[in-house]
Design an enzyme around this catalytic site. Structure first.
Site, PDB file in Angstrom:
ATOM      1  N   ASP A 446      -2.973  37.325  58.236  1.00  0.00           N
ATOM      2  CA  ASP A 446      -3.225  38.552  58.989  1.00  0.00           C
ATOM      3  C   ASP A 446      -2.653  38.405  60.404  1.00  0.00           C
ATOM      4  O   ASP A 446      -2.424  37.282  60.885  1.00  0.00           O
ATOM      5  CB  ASP A 446      -4.762  38.729  59.070  1.00  0.00           C
ATOM      6  CG  ASP A 446      -5.210  40.125  59.439  1.00  0.00           C
ATOM      7  OD1 ASP A 446      -4.358  40.969  59.751  1.00  0.00           O
ATOM      8  OD2 ASP A 446      -6.434  40.361  59.412  1.00  0.00           O
ATOM      9  N   ASP A 509      -6.488  49.221  56.012  1.00  0.00           N
ATOM     10  CA  ASP A 509      -7.943  49.037  56.101  1.00  0.00           C
ATOM     11  C   ASP A 509      -8.659  50.325  55.735  1.00  0.00           C
ATOM     12  O   ASP A 509      -9.881  50.340  55.588  1.00  0.00           O
ATOM     13  CB  ASP A 509      -8.346  48.622  57.518  1.00  0.00           C
ATOM     14  CG  ASP A 509      -8.107  47.139  57.763  1.00  0.00           C
ATOM     15  OD1 ASP A 509      -7.830  46.411  56.789  1.00  0.00           O
ATOM     16  OD2 ASP A 509      -8.204  46.707  58.925  1.00  0.00           O
TER      17      ASP A 509
HETATM   18  C1  DGJ Z   1      -7.656  43.170  59.579  1.00  0.00           C
HETATM   19  C2  DGJ Z   1      -7.462  43.226  58.103  1.00  0.00           C
HETATM   20  O1  DGJ Z   1      -6.703  44.345  57.750  1.00  0.00           O
HETATM   21  C3  DGJ Z   1      -8.818  43.255  57.413  1.00  0.00           C
HETATM   22  O2  DGJ Z   1      -8.645  43.361  56.033  1.00  0.00           O
HETATM   23  C4  DGJ Z   1      -9.587  42.018  57.781  1.00  0.00           C
HETATM   24  O3  DGJ Z   1      -8.945  40.894  57.249  1.00  0.00           O
HETATM   25  C5  DGJ Z   1      -9.718  41.909  59.284  1.00  0.00           C
HETATM   26  N1  DGJ Z   1      -8.441  42.009  59.937  1.00  0.00           N
HETATM   27  C6  DGJ Z   1     -10.393  40.622  59.672  1.00  0.00           C
HETATM   28  O4  DGJ Z   1     -10.458  40.438  61.011  1.00  0.00           O
END
Ligand code: DGJ
Length: 715
Positions: A446, A509
Site C-alpha cells: 500500500d 476503498d
Molecule cells: C488504504 C487501503 O486502500 C486500505 O485497504 C487499507 O489497507 C488501509 N490503507 C490501511 O491503512
C-alpha cells in the site's frame, strides 16, 4: 502470430492481424506518420510527397504529422522530446539515421548529428491482439551533459477531428469515474503530478468517432507506467488530431551524462473498427499476459474494514476460523500488526511484529491459518514512515525533503526517498526478512500519500517508480510464489505498469456494492478483470451509509476477484451460511470471470438495469443488477443480447433466482413472473445461440438492489 513489418527503407508498415500502421521518411527528411487503421498490405501505395507550406505562417514542419517530433524549428504542436543542450539551446532536428527489423520488432534510429543526440524508436507487434508496443530511448552521444526536460513514449495522429475522448477522473474512495469529452480545437490534458497515485486520471487515451460497444472506430493507447504521466490530445487546424502520452514534464529534468540514456515507459496502442468491446478484449488479454503469475486468484479475506488497526493474534484467529468456514482461501492481515501502530500516527517504517498484539510473533496465527487450509497474507506500506518511529529517528535523511524547510505530513506520514540505494535495500530487507522467516503467500503493498517537497532533484518522480518496480521484481525473484497486490490509498495504482510488476490491484476503498458497479465498469474498459480485487463488506457502508442486501453485495464483488471484508464475528450463522453459498458458487464460475471475455451488455429498458457477460469457451456467466426499481417501467421485461455464442449451438440457462420478491398485492394483480428467460427457482431453460444473441435473454427483476447471476452453457 500473423503480423509482419514491411520496410523498403523509406516506407515502414507495421501489420498486425487486422491493422496497419504506416509511416515514412518524406522528401524533407521528416519521419512522417501516414496511416493507422484496418489492414493495408501494400504500403508502396502511399504517396509521400513533401508537404508544402500553406502560408508563411503554416510552415512545413508544423503541418507534418511526425512520428516523434522534437522541440525546435517550426514545430509548435506538442513535441515528444525537449532537451537542453550543453550550450543552453533547445534546438533539435532528428533525421533518420538507420533502422533494423528483428522478428516482430522495428527499431528506427533518429539522430541529431550536430547536437549528438540519438533517439531510438522501438515498435513491437503483438499481432494476434492487434496491438503495438512502442517506446523511445534518448541517448546522449556527445561529450557534455544534456538535460531531458520532456520525453513522451509516443505520439499518434488520427486524420479526423471532432473525436470523443474517454478517461476517468476521481479521488480517494471515488476512483475510476468515467468521463467522455468532445475534442475540439485546443487541447485536452490529463495527467498525474503526485508521484504515487493514479486516482485523478488514468494513463491512457481512448478516442472514438461515434463508436459504441460493437461498432465504430476507436483509437487507444495506454502506458505501462504508474508514475507522473501526461497525456495531451490536440486537434489541429489541419483536419487531424494528435494524441501524445509519456512522462510528465511537470517539475521534470533528467540529466544525461555522455553515453547515458533515458527510456520512456512502454506505450501500447491499438485501433478497433468494431467499438469498445473489442478494444477492452485486446487490452484485457494484453494485461493478463503482462501479469507474471497466471494462477487463478484465490478468494481472500481482509481484516481492514472489520478491525482497522485493532488487530491481534486472538481476534485474527477468531476471524480466520470463521473465514475458513465460509470457504475463504487466503486470509490477509491488513494494517496494524507492526511497530507501535495503533492508528495513523505511528508505526510505518518499524516493520517488526508488535509484541503486545502478537506476543509469540506471527507464527501462531500463520500456523492456525494454514491448519484451517487457507493461505496467509500481510499488509505493508514500505514507501512510508511516521515521524515518531525508530526508523525516522535513525534515518531522518531518508525522507523526501527540502533542506531548511519543515517537512509536511499527509496521513501523519512522510514518504521515503526510494531513489536512495540504502532506502531500496531497507525496503527490500524489511519484506524479504518477514517472507523468509514465515511461510507467507501474499503481500498487500500500500502507499497512502503523494510525493511532495521533492527536494532539488527533478528526476526523482521517475526514479521513484523505477526503484519501486525494481524492489518488487527483486522480491518476486526471491519469493516467486508470493502474490503481491498493488494498492495506493484504494485504487491509486491501477495501470499496466503496476500490472507488469504486481499481481493484483486493489480497486477502491469504496466498497459500496452499488457504487462499485460504476467503478468496475470504468475499470473494465482497459484493465483485466482477473486483477480487479473486490470485497464484500458490512452495511451500513462505512462511507455511504447505504444498506444493501448481502446477495447484491456478493454479486457485485463476484464480478472481479472476490474478497470478503465483513466482520464475521458480527455476522449471524444464517448470514455466514449465505456467504458460504456465494463463495461456493464463485469458485464454480471464477475461471470464466477471471479469464473470460467481458461484455458490457446493452440494456433495452428504461429501468436502471446493468448487465455484464463473461464468456470462456462454451460457458458464459451473466450478471444482472437492478439497483432501484422505477415503478413506471416496472411492467417492462428487459432483454439482454448475449455475445460470442455459437449461433447454431444449444445453450442451457440456469439461474440462481432473481433475488426479488413478488408481494401478495402484486400476485393479486397478476403481476408477471420475474424472469421469462430463466424463471427464478424453476429449472433450466434451453435456447439456441442465435436466439440468445439476437432476441436476447429476458430477465425481470423487481425491488431495490435486486440481482441475479445466470449461467449459460452449451450442451
Ligand atoms: C488504504 C487501503 O486502500 C486500505 O485497504 C487499507 O489497507 C488501509 N490503507 C490501511 O491503512
Amino acid at each position: 502470430m500473423g503480423g509482419n513489418i514491411s520496410s523498403d527503407g523509406s516506407v515502414f508498415g507495421l501489420h498486425t492481424r487486422a491493422t496497419s500502421y504506416v509511416f515514412a521518411v518524406d522528401p524533407a527528411g521528416l519521419l512522417r506518420h501516414l496511416y493507422w487503421g484496418p489492414s493495408i498490405g501494400d504500403v508502396g501505395q502511399f504517396p509521400v510527397p513533401a508537404l508544402a507550406e500553406v502560408s508563411t505562417n503554416d510552415p512545413v514542419a508544423h503541418l507534418t504529422p511526425q512520428e516523434f517530433p522534437a522541440h525546435g524549428g517550426f514545430r509548435y504542436f506538442e513535441t515528444a522530446l525537449r532537451v537542453v543542450l550543453a550550450d543552453g539551446s533547445r534546438e533539435l532536428r532528428l533525421d533518420v539515421a538507420g533502422h533494423s527489423v528483428d522478428g516482430d520488432e522495428l527499431l528506427i534510429n533518429l539522430r541529431d548529428s550536430y547536437a549528438e543526440v540519438d533517439v531510438d524508436l522501438h515498435y513491437r507487434l503483438i499481432a494476434d491482439l492487434d496491438l503495438i508496443e512502442r517506446w523511445a530511448v534518448v541517448r546522449n552521444s556527445g561529450v557534455a551533459p544534456i538535460t531531458v526536460e520532456a520525453l513522451a513514449s509516443g505520439q499518434i495522429h488520427i486524420p479526423a477531428t471532432d473525436l470523443r475522448f474517454t478517461n476517468v477522473h476521481g479521488h480517494w474512495n471515488a476512483e475510476q469515474q468515467q468521463f467522455q469529452q468532445q475534442v475540439s480545437y485546443g487541447k485536452i490534458v490529463t495527467e498525474m503530478r503526485r508521484g504515487t497515485s493514479t486516482h485523478h486520471h488514468n494513463p491512457y487515451f481512448i478516442l472514438d468517432s461515434g463508436a459504441g460497444e460493437h461498432h465504430g472506430d476507436v483509437w487507444f493507447g495506454a502506458l505501462n507506467y504508474g508514475g507522473n504521466f501526461k497525456c495531451v490530445v490536440e486537434q489541429t487546424q489541419y483536419g487531424s488530431t494528435l494524441a501524445q502520452i509519456g512522462l510528465n514534464d511537470y517539475d521534470f529534468a533528467f540529466v544525461l551524462a555522455p553515453g547515458d540514456e533515458l527510456r520512456a515507459p512502454t506505450l501500447v496502442i491499438g485501433h478497433s473498427d468494431s467499438g469498445f468491446a473489442a478494444m477492452s478484449h485486446r487490452l484485457h488479454e494484453y494485461g493478463r499476459r503482462l501479469m507474471r503469475d497466471d494462477r487463478i486468484r484465490p478468494v481472500l479475506y481482509n481484516s481492514w474494514e472489520a478491525a482497522t488497526f485493532s488487530v491481534n493474534c486472538d481476534s485474527q484467529i477468531e476471524l480466520a476460523r470463521k473465514a475458513a468456514q465460509i470457504g475463504i482461501e487466503l486470509f490477509v492481515v491488513d494494517d496494524g500488526w507492526f511497530g507501535q501502530r495503533h492508528g495513523i500516527f505511528d508505526g510505518l517504517g518499524d516493520w517488526y511484529v508488535n509484541e503486545e498484539k502478537f506476543p509469540d510473533g506471527l507464527q501462531p496465527l500463520i500456523d492456525e491459518v494454514h491448519a484451517l487450509g487457507m493461505q496467509f497474507g500481510i499488509w505493508f506500506e514500505p514507501e512510508s514512515v511516521n515521524p515518531p518511529t525508530e526508523l525516522y529517528a535513525q534515518h531522518p535523511e531518508w525522507i523526501y525533503q527540502v533542506p531548511g524547510r519543515a517537512s509536511e505530513v499527509s496521513r501523519e506520514q512522510y514518504l521515503l526517498n526510494l531513489t536512495l540505494p540504502d532506502v531500496q535495500e531497507f525496503v527490500f530487507r524489511s519484506i524479504d526478512d518477514l517472507l523468509s522467516r514465515h511461510p507467507i503467500d501474499y503481500v498487500k503493498w500500500d502507499v497512502n500519500r503523494p510525493i511532495a517537497q521533492a527536494g532539488t532533484e527533478r528526476s526523482l518522480w521517475k526514479r521513484h517508480i523505477d526503484a519501486l518496480y525494481a524492489v518488487v521484481d527483486r522480491l518476486h525473484e526471491a519469493h516467486p510464489n508470493v502474490l503481491i497486490e498493488g494498492c495506493a490509498s484504494g485504487g491509486g495504482r491501477i495501470d499496466f505498469g503496476t500490472l507488469r510488476h504486481f499481481d493484483d490491484v486493489w480497486t477502491s476503498d469504496n466498497t459500496d456494492a452499488y457504487e462499485r458497479l460504476t467503478v468496475q465498469r470504468s475499470y473494465s474498459f482497459v484493465y483485466p478483470i482477473k486483477a480487479m480485487r473486490a470485497w464484500v463488506t458490512d452495511v451500513p457502508n462505512f462511507m455511504s451509509q447505504r444498506i444493501i442486501p448481502l446477495r447484491f453485495r456478493f454479486h457485485s464483488a463476484m464480478m472481479g476477484t472476490l474478497g470478503v471484508g465483513l466482520d464475521l464475528n458480527e455476522a449471524s450463522d444464517a448470514e455466514r451460511a449465505e456467504c458460504a453459498s456465494y463463495i461456493e458458487q464463485y469458485k464454480q464460475i471464477r475461471d470464466v470471470i477471471q479469464e473470460g471475455l467481458f461484455f458490457r451488455l446493452r440494456v433495452q429498458t428504461s429501468n436502471d438495469y446493468q448487465a455484464f457477460q463473461y464468456l470462456l469457451g462454451d460457458r458464459s456467466v451473466v450478471f444482472v443488477f437492478l439497483p432501484q426499481t422505477k415503478i413506471g417501467f416496472h411492467g417492462e421485461t428487459p432483454r439482454f443480447r448475449l455475445h460470442g455464442l455459437d449461433p447454431q449451438g444449444t445453450y442451457e440457462v440456469r439461474t440462481d433466482g432473481s433475488g426479488s420478491q413478488r408481494s401478495k398485492v402484486q400476485e393479486s394483480m397478476g403481476a408477471a413472473a420475474d424472469s421469462d428467460g430463466a424463471p427464478a427457482g424453476d429449472g433450466p431453460t434451453r435456447h439456441s445461440g442465435e436466439y440468445l444473441m439476437h432476441h436476447g435473454l429476458s430477465v425481470r427483476l423487481v425491488g431495490d438492489y435486486a440481482s441475479t447471476i445466470l449461467e449459460v452453457e452449451q450442451i
